[in-house]
Design a protein around this motif. Structure first.
Motif, PDB file in Angstrom:
ATOM      1  N   GLY A   1       0.838  -1.200   0.000  1.00  0.00           N
ATOM      2  CA  GLY A   1       0.000   0.000   0.000  1.00  0.00           C
ATOM      3  C   GLY A   1       0.870   1.246   0.000  1.00  0.00           C
ATOM      4  O   GLY A   1       0.641   2.189   0.770  1.00  0.00           O
ATOM      5  N   LEU A   2       1.874   1.264  -0.856  1.00  0.00           N
ATOM      6  CA  LEU A   2       2.845   2.376  -0.801  1.00  0.00           C
ATOM      7  C   LEU A   2       2.177   3.720  -1.112  1.00  0.00           C
ATOM      8  O   LEU A   2       1.404   3.845  -2.058  1.00  0.00           O
ATOM      9  CB  LEU A   2       3.981   2.158  -1.806  1.00  0.00           C
ATOM     10  CG  LEU A   2       4.896   0.959  -1.580  1.00  0.00           C
ATOM     11  CD1 LEU A   2       6.062   1.005  -2.570  1.00  0.00           C
ATOM     12  CD2 LEU A   2       5.417   0.922  -0.143  1.00  0.00           C
ATOM     13  N   ASP A   3       2.495   4.711  -0.299  1.00  0.00           N
ATOM     14  CA  ASP A   3       2.044   6.078  -0.563  1.00  0.00           C
ATOM     15  C   ASP A   3       3.055   6.806  -1.431  1.00  0.00           C
ATOM     16  O   ASP A   3       2.713   7.734  -2.148  1.00  0.00           O
ATOM     17  CB  ASP A   3       1.890   6.841   0.759  1.00  0.00           C
ATOM     18  CG  ASP A   3       0.783   6.246   1.598  1.00  0.00           C
ATOM     19  OD1 ASP A   3      -0.378   6.320   1.176  1.00  0.00           O
ATOM     20  OD2 ASP A   3       1.090   5.676   2.669  1.00  0.00           O
ATOM     21  N   SER A   4       4.314   6.403  -1.302  1.00  0.00           N
ATOM     22  CA  SER A   4       5.340   7.027  -2.131  1.00  0.00           C
ATOM     23  C   SER A   4       6.547   6.098  -2.221  1.00  0.00           C
ATOM     24  O   SER A   4       6.658   5.129  -1.467  1.00  0.00           O
ATOM     25  CB  SER A   4       5.768   8.385  -1.544  1.00  0.00           C
ATOM     26  OG  SER A   4       6.477   8.177  -0.340  1.00  0.00           O
ATOM     27  N   ILE A   5       7.424   6.466  -3.161  1.00  0.00           N
ATOM     28  CA  ILE A   5       8.646   5.674  -3.356  1.00  0.00           C
ATOM     29  C   ILE A   5       9.858   6.578  -3.194  1.00  0.00           C
ATOM     30  O   ILE A   5       9.879   7.705  -3.702  1.00  0.00           O
ATOM     31  CB  ILE A   5       8.666   5.034  -4.767  1.00  0.00           C
ATOM     32  CG1 ILE A   5       7.606   3.917  -4.842  1.00  0.00           C
ATOM     33  CG2 ILE A   5      10.048   4.489  -5.127  1.00  0.00           C
ATOM     34  CD1 ILE A   5       7.524   3.222  -6.163  1.00  0.00           C
ATOM     35  N   ALA A   6      10.851   6.065  -2.472  1.00  0.00           N
ATOM     36  CA  ALA A   6      12.148   6.731  -2.424  1.00  0.00           C
ATOM     37  C   ALA A   6      13.036   5.990  -3.419  1.00  0.00           C
ATOM     38  O   ALA A   6      13.345   4.815  -3.220  1.00  0.00           O
ATOM     39  CB  ALA A   6      12.730   6.666  -1.015  1.00  0.00           C
ATOM     40  N   LEU A   7      13.377   6.657  -4.493  1.00  0.00           N
ATOM     41  CA  LEU A   7      14.190   6.036  -5.545  1.00  0.00           C
ATOM     42  C   LEU A   7      15.659   6.334  -5.254  1.00  0.00           C
ATOM     43  O   LEU A   7      16.045   7.507  -5.167  1.00  0.00           O
ATOM     44  CB  LEU A   7      13.779   6.591  -6.913  1.00  0.00           C
ATOM     45  CG  LEU A   7      14.354   5.879  -8.129  1.00  0.00           C
ATOM     46  CD1 LEU A   7      13.735   4.483  -8.288  1.00  0.00           C
ATOM     47  CD2 LEU A   7      14.104   6.686  -9.409  1.00  0.00           C
ATOM     48  N   THR A   8      16.446   5.284  -5.101  1.00  0.00           N
ATOM     49  CA  THR A   8      17.824   5.490  -4.656  1.00  0.00           C
ATOM     50  C   THR A   8      18.832   5.140  -5.758  1.00  0.00           C
ATOM     51  O   THR A   8      18.505   4.443  -6.720  1.00  0.00           O
ATOM     52  CB  THR A   8      18.129   4.630  -3.406  1.00  0.00           C
ATOM     53  OG1 THR A   8      17.962   3.261  -3.738  1.00  0.00           O
ATOM     54  CG2 THR A   8      17.200   4.984  -2.250  1.00  0.00           C
ATOM     55  N   LYS A   9      20.032   5.640  -5.582  1.00  0.00           N
ATOM     56  CA  LYS A   9      21.185   5.287  -6.413  1.00  0.00           C
ATOM     57  C   LYS A   9      21.032   5.608  -7.899  1.00  0.00           C
ATOM     58  O   LYS A   9      21.571   4.892  -8.748  1.00  0.00           O
ATOM     59  CB  LYS A   9      21.522   3.803  -6.202  1.00  0.00           C
ATOM     60  CG  LYS A   9      22.003   3.527  -4.768  1.00  0.00           C
ATOM     61  CD  LYS A   9      22.650   2.177  -4.671  1.00  0.00           C
ATOM     62  CE  LYS A   9      23.720   2.120  -3.620  1.00  0.00           C
ATOM     63  NZ  LYS A   9      24.434   0.870  -3.544  1.00  0.00           N
TER      64      LYS A   9
END
Ligand code: IMP
Length: 426
Positions: free
Chosen positions: A320-328
């Motif tokens: 149920g992700l509200d947002s994504i932290a996109l890394t690297k």
């Protein structure tokens, strides 16, 4: 009230340490909910690096209380070792650390069995820290909990029962069954050392939430390693997904305000199991080297592949992700072409879903993007990214139908484009 879960959206190692560190600035409590010393975070203390496997990354912030919830499994010797190391660096971690008295304990025979199994043909590439066998004992209702270290005779009686259950397995695997006394003696001093830290961490967490404190629930491993929803049987033995925070800590789902998923701009996997977007050769070597993709616990080179958007959509749905932290994102700089898996061809046709049980017979369908040669690590906003990098990032966001809250462009704290801050905004 603000409860925010940080969960890995791939196969672990998505850069949780850094993102948790950034969010912890605003957190009063950081709670780990699953896994054990199979995880690993590299903390930068002054000019030195310290790898911790159990202590939450929040320990670096002097005003955050750090908890290990009862869904975690604790190796007392490992935890005491980490606390001593951090103590020696002047952090006084024991003042700000509490451990669930009902958390299960990894003892020497768990590590023995994990290692013996990994030497057979049914190995799955575990971290050999005894995590799986410890969770097996918990489910079999013969596990040892930290609270059992209050009484040595009682502990020995429990170990006797557990060892009797494991003995045939140990013998069949060619091992030597340890004595009860040797098992107890091995862990006793560390267990005693931890007694002052034991607490009802579920009650502490609930109290904090009711008092308006901000609580960060720190996941370990990642969605695709979850025991129920991952690429079974190549999974870990705990509930790594966001739902695991409720059972692992002992709080109700209504206490959670936001869930942030972490995903790298590419993918990695450690250990065995299907990995359809896996890369080999020059590009893989380059990503592995630039991204320092070597296990922080085991030192194993991580398997490397292109980002898998059906898998990420699966993670958005399961957590149920509200947002994504996109890394690297920075790691991809200098590649001529960047690829993203957008769908799968399976024996039953093309699908945008992640075919979790059919991965061996599924072929990834890729979209290609022109690479970017510029260094992106000093960008302060998305607009400062090269057009090719921004197009790629926007494509990922649109394909998985989940907004980005962070784009990480380097290991440093300041190499982070923060678009939304769930703890601050909750
Ligand atoms: P275990 O958790 O040690 O039993 O290992 C089971 C599987 O999970 C193996 O494929 C491990 O490589 C993987 N695994 C466990 N912990 C981590 C982690 O923190 N990062 C990445 N993979 C992990």
């Amino acid at each position: 009230m603000a409860g925010v879960i940080i969960v890995g959206a791939q196969w672990g190692d998505e850069g949780k340490g850094k993102v948790v560190d950034i969010y912890t600035d605003e957190a009063d409590l950081v709670v780990r909910y699953a896994g054990g010393p199979n995880a690993g975070h590299t903390l930068v203390v002054g000019s030195e690096k310290v790898v911790v496997r159990l202590v939450p990354s929040g320990i670096l912030r002097r005003d955050a209380l750090c908890l290990l919830g009862q869904g975690t499994v604790v190796d007392p010797k490992v935890l005491v070792g980490e606390l001593d190391t951090l103590d020696a660096k002047g952090l006084s971690p024991r003042d700000r650390m509490r451990v669930a008295e009902r958390a299960h304990v990894i003892l020497s025979y768990h590590i023995l069995v994990d290692g013996l199994r990994e030497a057979t043909t049914s190995a799955i590439g575990t971290t050999k820290r005894g995590v799986g066998p410890c969770y097996e004992d918990k489910a079999a209702r013969r596990g040892i909990r930290l609270r059992d270290f209050r009484n040595r005779a009682d502990l020995a009686a429990r170990v006797t029962k557990a060892l009797a259950a494991w003995a045939p397995t140990i013998v069949a695997l060619g091992g030597e069954v340890p004595t009860v006394e040797s098992v107890v003696e091995d862990a006793w001093a560390a267990g005693q050392n931890l007694l002052p830290l034991l607490a009802d961490t579920a009650a502490l967490t609930e109290r904090a939430l009711r008092d308006g404190k901000r609580v960060l629930f720190e996941g370990a491993q990642g969605t695709l390693l979850d025991v129920d929803h991952g690429t079974y049987p190549y999974v870990t033995s705990s509930s790594a997904i966001a739902g695991g925070a409720c059972t692992g800590v002992g709080i109700g789902p209504s206490r959670i305000d936001a869930v942030v998923g972490l995903a790298k701009a590419y993918c990695t996997r450690v250990g065995g199991g299907p990995f359809p977007t896996e890369l080999e050769g020059e590009v893989a070597d380059r990503i592995r080297k630039v991204g320092a993709e070597f296990g922080s616990v085991t030192g194993r080179p991580r398997r490397v592949g292109w980002v898998d958007l059906p898998a990420l959509r699966y993670a958005v749905r399961l957590n149920g992700l509200d947002s994504i932290a996109l890394t690297k994102l920075d790691v991809l700089a200098g590649l001529q072409t960047i690829r993203a898996c957008v769908a799968y061809d399976t024996p039953s046709g093309r699908t945008r879903e992640f075919p979790v049980d059919e991965l061996e017979s599924a072929t990834p369908v890729f979209s290609d993007f022109p690479g970017f040669s510029q260094d992106v690590s000093s960008a302060k906003s998305l607009e400062e990214l090269p057009k090719e990098a921004l197009d790629f990032v926007r494509f990922v966001e649109a394909e998985v139908e989940c907004p980005l809250s962070i784009v990480s462009i380097g290991p440093g704290r300041d190499q982070t484009i923060v678009l939304a801050h769930p703890l601050r905004d909750a």
